[in-house]
Motif scaffolding. Structure first.
Motif, PDB file in Angstrom:
ATOM      1  N   SER A 211     -12.554  -6.937 -11.095  1.00  0.00           N
ATOM      2  CA  SER A 211     -11.903  -8.172 -11.571  1.00  0.00           C
ATOM      3  C   SER A 211     -10.465  -7.936 -12.043  1.00  0.00           C
ATOM      4  N   HIS A 212      -9.969  -6.699 -11.939  1.00  0.00           N
ATOM      5  CA  HIS A 212      -8.615  -6.386 -12.403  1.00  0.00           C
ATOM      6  C   HIS A 212      -7.601  -6.582 -11.276  1.00  0.00           C
ATOM      7  N   ASN A 213      -6.319  -6.585 -11.663  1.00  0.00           N
ATOM      8  CA  ASN A 213      -5.220  -6.632 -10.688  1.00  0.00           C
ATOM      9  C   ASN A 213      -4.474  -5.309 -10.699  1.00  0.00           C
ATOM     10  N   PHE A 214      -3.787  -5.031  -9.569  1.00  0.00           N
ATOM     11  CA  PHE A 214      -3.195  -3.706  -9.405  1.00  0.00           C
ATOM     12  C   PHE A 214      -1.804  -3.794  -8.768  1.00  0.00           C
ATOM     13  N   TYR A 215      -0.998  -2.802  -9.113  1.00  0.00           N
ATOM     14  CA  TYR A 215       0.320  -2.642  -8.501  1.00  0.00           C
ATOM     15  C   TYR A 215       0.538  -1.148  -8.274  1.00  0.00           C
ATOM     16  N   LEU A 216       0.986  -0.783  -7.059  1.00  0.00           N
ATOM     17  CA  LEU A 216       1.280   0.616  -6.749  1.00  0.00           C
ATOM     18  C   LEU A 216       2.788   0.827  -6.861  1.00  0.00           C
ATOM     19  N   PRO A 217       3.251   1.385  -7.976  1.00  0.00           N
ATOM     20  CA  PRO A 217       4.692   1.581  -8.148  1.00  0.00           C
ATOM     21  C   PRO A 217       5.233   2.641  -7.194  1.00  0.00           C
ATOM     22  N   THR A 218       6.511   2.533  -6.867  1.00  0.00           N
ATOM     23  CA  THR A 218       7.181   3.589  -6.107  1.00  0.00           C
ATOM     24  C   THR A 218       7.287   4.811  -7.015  1.00  0.00           C
ATOM     25  N   LYS A 219       7.581   5.965  -6.427  1.00  0.00           N
ATOM     26  CA  LYS A 219       7.695   7.192  -7.227  1.00  0.00           C
ATOM     27  C   LYS A 219       8.746   7.014  -8.323  1.00  0.00           C
ATOM     28  N   GLN A 220       9.847   6.335  -8.004  1.00  0.00           N
ATOM     29  CA  GLN A 220      10.893   6.103  -9.011  1.00  0.00           C
ATOM     30  C   GLN A 220      10.343   5.258 -10.161  1.00  0.00           C
ATOM     31  N   GLU A 221       9.485   4.282  -9.841  1.00  0.00           N
ATOM     32  CA  GLU A 221       8.939   3.402 -10.877  1.00  0.00           C
ATOM     33  C   GLU A 221       7.904   4.091 -11.765  1.00  0.00           C
ATOM     34  N   TRP A 222       7.486   5.293 -11.381  1.00  0.00           N
ATOM     35  CA  TRP A 222       6.589   6.052 -12.259  1.00  0.00           C
ATOM     36  C   TRP A 222       7.214   6.236 -13.639  1.00  0.00           C
ATOM     37  N   LEU A 223       8.537   6.277 -13.674  1.00  0.00           N
ATOM     38  CA  LEU A 223       9.254   6.444 -14.937  1.00  0.00           C
ATOM     39  C   LEU A 223       8.997   5.299 -15.912  1.00  0.00           C
ATOM     40  N   LEU A 224       8.827   4.100 -15.379  1.00  0.00           N
ATOM     41  CA  LEU A 224       8.911   2.884 -16.187  1.00  0.00           C
ATOM     42  C   LEU A 224       7.671   2.599 -17.024  1.00  0.00           C
ATOM     43  N   VAL A 225       7.898   1.853 -18.102  1.00  0.00           N
ATOM     44  CA  VAL A 225       6.792   1.243 -18.837  1.00  0.00           C
ATOM     45  C   VAL A 225       6.301   0.076 -17.980  1.00  0.00           C
ATOM     46  N   PRO A 226       4.986  -0.033 -17.719  1.00  0.00           N
ATOM     47  CA  PRO A 226       4.495  -1.108 -16.844  1.00  0.00           C
ATOM     48  C   PRO A 226       4.849  -2.500 -17.402  1.00  0.00           C
ATOM     49  N   HIS A 227       5.142  -3.417 -16.485  1.00  0.00           N
ATOM     50  CA  HIS A 227       5.481  -4.789 -16.887  1.00  0.00           C
ATOM     51  C   HIS A 227       4.831  -5.759 -15.900  1.00  0.00           C
ATOM     52  N   ASP A 228       4.948  -7.038 -16.199  1.00  0.00           N
ATOM     53  CA  ASP A 228       4.217  -8.061 -15.446  1.00  0.00           C
ATOM     54  C   ASP A 228       5.006  -8.628 -14.267  1.00  0.00           C
ATOM     55  N   ARG A 229       6.268  -8.217 -14.118  1.00  0.00           N
ATOM     56  CA  ARG A 229       7.152  -8.838 -13.125  1.00  0.00           C
ATOM     57  C   ARG A 229       7.042  -8.148 -11.769  1.00  0.00           C
ATOM     58  N   VAL A 230       5.807  -8.042 -11.277  1.00  0.00           N
ATOM     59  CA  VAL A 230       5.549  -7.388  -9.991  1.00  0.00           C
ATOM     60  C   VAL A 230       4.552  -8.227  -9.195  1.00  0.00           C
ATOM     61  N   ALA A 231       4.419  -7.917  -7.910  1.00  0.00           N
ATOM     62  CA  ALA A 231       3.459  -8.631  -7.054  1.00  0.00           C
ATOM     63  C   ALA A 231       2.094  -7.946  -7.187  1.00  0.00           C
ATOM     64  N   TRP A 232       1.206  -8.564  -7.929  1.00  0.00           N
ATOM     65  CA  TRP A 232      -0.097  -7.969  -8.206  1.00  0.00           C
ATOM     66  C   TRP A 232      -1.051  -8.123  -7.023  1.00  0.00           C
ATOM     67  N   LEU A 233      -1.908  -7.125  -6.852  1.00  0.00           N
ATOM     68  CA  LEU A 233      -2.916  -7.131  -5.794  1.00  0.00           C
ATOM     69  C   LEU A 233      -4.306  -7.225  -6.413  1.00  0.00           C
ATOM     70  N   THR A 234      -5.227  -7.772  -5.649  1.00  0.00           N
ATOM     71  CA  THR A 234      -6.627  -7.728  -6.064  1.00  0.00           C
ATOM     72  C   THR A 234      -7.157  -6.309  -5.831  1.00  0.00           C
ATOM     73  N   HIS A 235      -8.338  -6.033  -6.351  1.00  0.00           N
ATOM     74  CA  HIS A 235      -8.963  -4.727  -6.141  1.00  0.00           C
ATOM     75  C   HIS A 235      -9.154  -4.468  -4.643  1.00  0.00           C
ATOM     76  N   TYR A 236      -9.608  -5.474  -3.928  1.00  0.00           N
ATOM     77  CA  TYR A 236      -9.835  -5.338  -2.485  1.00  0.00           C
ATOM     78  C   TYR A 236      -8.522  -5.053  -1.756  1.00  0.00           C
ATOM     79  N   GLU A 237      -7.456  -5.775  -2.136  1.00  0.00           N
ATOM     80  CA  GLU A 237      -6.153  -5.587  -1.486  1.00  0.00           C
ATOM     81  C   GLU A 237      -5.573  -4.201  -1.775  1.00  0.00           C
ATOM     82  N   ALA A 238      -5.804  -3.697  -2.975  1.00  0.00           N
ATOM     83  CA  ALA A 238      -5.237  -2.401  -3.362  1.00  0.00           C
ATOM     84  C   ALA A 238      -5.979  -1.233  -2.730  1.00  0.00           C
ATOM     85  N   LEU A 239      -7.251  -1.425  -2.414  1.00  0.00           N
ATOM     86  CA  LEU A 239      -8.088  -0.321  -1.934  1.00  0.00           C
ATOM     87  C   LEU A 239      -7.541   0.366  -0.680  1.00  0.00           C
TER      88      LEU A 239
END
Length: 271
Positions: A211-239
């Motif tokens: 039931s959660h949402n997911f975002y796969l950050p780029t390697k550069q974005e690994w640096l960042l504190v996570p935020h909500d301004r991204v295109a979220w995926l469903t669990h099925y979409e992220a798999l």
């Protein structure tokens, strides 16, 4: 000012050092105060690997400070035209004019509690590197390199006496603890470095996360504190994307947003 760009500089600066003071003779560099309100950031070249982006950020922040001058970086040390290595960064303190050699390191480590000694528990997400190996390389190779004949010669070209050169490290890290594990005693390491957790694919692919949402950050974005301004995926979409990375023996970092809109960082490991 490009606020999106600024967030990378801020995230690097705000990442705590892996330890305070001294560890096995390695003295942690104390970052000078940075006036972020008046910081003119440069666009970080997109083609650079993450390690070089970190270096770009470090140098830009230091150049903005009043406390240090950048004397040189990535200075090659060669013997008979064969590379022995590089001098990471040399700074000069503007107050006392002393020179400091800085070994700059920024690492993402997973805490692997199978090892009994904490120092051996910090492992890279793909098990290709570790804190202990990195520390040994700095102590046994990087620092002594400056005191070889070739290292002394390279420093002389900068009018620096190797015997008068101070040694410090800027060793920042994001640490990831096993999922749903309670408090860990990480001493002598800084527990403020804990940035998220890690989990096996089997556990991730369970009903806990459907039931959660997911975002796969780029390697550069690994640096960042996570935020909500991204295109979220469903669990099925992220798999699909996650499975591809795992098949290549790459442990992806994902941002996970739960039903309460709380966002966390999570490494999903292939091993």
């Amino acid at each position: 000012m490009n606020h999106k760009n600024l967030s990378y500089y801020r995230s690097f600066f705000d990442t705590p050092p892996l330890w305070y003071g001294e560890l096995d003779g390695l003295i942690q560099f104390k970052f000078p105060k940075i006036d972020f309100e008046n910081l003119e950031t440069e666009v970080i070249p997109s083609k650079l690997r993450l390690g070089h982006k970190i270096e770009h950020i470090f140098l830009h922040l230091i150049q903005h400070s009043q406390d240090y001058r950048v004397i040189g970086h990535n200075i090659p040390i060669r013997k008979n035209k064969i590379s022995l290595g590089e001098i990471d960064i040399i700074l000069q303190n503007t107050d006392n004019e002393l020179y400091i050699h800085i070994e700059l390191t920024y690492k993402f480590y997973l805490i692997h509690t199978d090892a009994t000694i904490v120092e051996h528990q910090l492992i890279g997400p793909n098990q290709r590197d570790s804190f202990y190996a990195k520390k040994e390389k700095i102590i046994k190779h990087q620092i002594p390199l400056l005191h070889t004949r070739e290292g002394i010669s390279a420093l002389n070209e900068l009018n620096i006496d190797a015997s008068q050169l101070g040694q410090q490290v800027c060793f920042k890290s994001q640490l990831f603890v096993p999922y749903k594990v309670g408090n860990l005693n990480l001493a002598p390491f800084n527990s403020d470095c804990i940035a998220g957790s890690w989990i096996s694919f089997e556990l991730f692919n369970s009903s806990n996360f459907v039931s959660h949402n997911f975002y796969l950050p780029t390697k550069q974005e690994w640096l960042l504190v996570p935020h909500d301004r991204v295109a979220w995926l469903t669990h099925y979409e992220a798999l699909g994307a996650i499975t591809k990375k795992l098949e290549l023996k790459n442990s992806p970092l994902v941002w996970v947003r739960n039903e309460d809109s709380k966002i966390e960082k999570l490494f999903i490991v292939w091993w």
